[in-house]
Write a protein that holds these residues in place. Structure first.
Motif, short mmCIF file in Angstrom:
data_model
loop_
_atom_site.label_atom_id
_atom_site.label_comp_id
_atom_site.label_asym_id
_atom_site.label_seq_id
_atom_site.Cartn_x
_atom_site.Cartn_y
_atom_site.Cartn_z
N PRO A 99 0.73 -1.56 0.13
CA PRO A 99 0.24 -0.51 -0.03
C PRO A 99 0.90 1.19 0.12
O PRO A 99 2.07 1.44 -0.19
N VAL A 100 0.06 2.34 -0.22
CA VAL A 100 0.98 4.02 -0.65
C VAL A 100 0.27 4.57 0.60
O VAL A 100 -1.27 4.52 0.69
N ARG A 101 0.87 5.34 1.91
CA ARG A 101 0.06 5.86 2.32
C ARG A 101 -0.57 7.13 1.93
O ARG A 101 -0.38 8.35 1.38
N TRP A 102 -1.83 7.55 2.50
CA TRP A 102 -2.02 8.92 1.79
C TRP A 102 -1.19 9.76 2.34
O TRP A 102 -1.65 10.70 2.14
N THR A 103 -1.16 10.02 3.32
CA THR A 103 -0.70 11.24 4.10
C THR A 103 1.00 11.28 3.46
O THR A 103 1.20 12.55 3.31
#
Length: 121
Positions: A99-103
């Motif tokens: 996953p890629v972090r939203w923040t």
């Protein structure tokens, strides 16, 4: 924040079929590669099949022509169809996602808890 939940493992006879599912849940901005790995007792964990966010696939030589990986991005779910199963396929199968972090847009690894696949006559 993101978790993987696997299902579909079990006991089958040689030549049989099985379908594994792995669903990611939580706050998800983007998931890059997803895939399946397996580990037999006393052996190293090995890559079985990988699929990119765009649908490109890569298979281990030992499963080519027998296994099929797919994903549903709308459901954040990856699947593995296992056909023509052999006793040598017996292992714990682990789901993997990146996953890629939203923040921060930071990519990291996630692993499922593993699901047992046993092929025995």
């Amino acid at each position: 924040q993101v978790q993987l939940v696997e299902s579909g493992g079990g006991l089958v006879q040689p030549g049989g079929s099985l379908r594994l599912s792995c669903a990611a849940s939580g706050t998800i901005f983007r998931i890059n590669d997803m895939g399946w790995y397996r580990q037999a007792p006393g052996k190293q964990r090995e890559s079985v099949a990988i699929i990119s966010s765009g649908g490109s696939t890569n298979y281990a030589d030992s499963v080519k022509g027998r296994f099929t990986i797919s994903r549903d991005n709308a459901k954040n779910t990856v699947y593995l169809q296992l056909n023509s199963l052999k006793p040598e396929d017996t292992a714990v199968y682990y789901c993997n996602a990146r996953p890629v972090r939203w923040t921060t847009l930071y990519e990291y690894n996630l692993w499922g808890q593993g699901t047992q696949v046993t092929v025995s006559s």
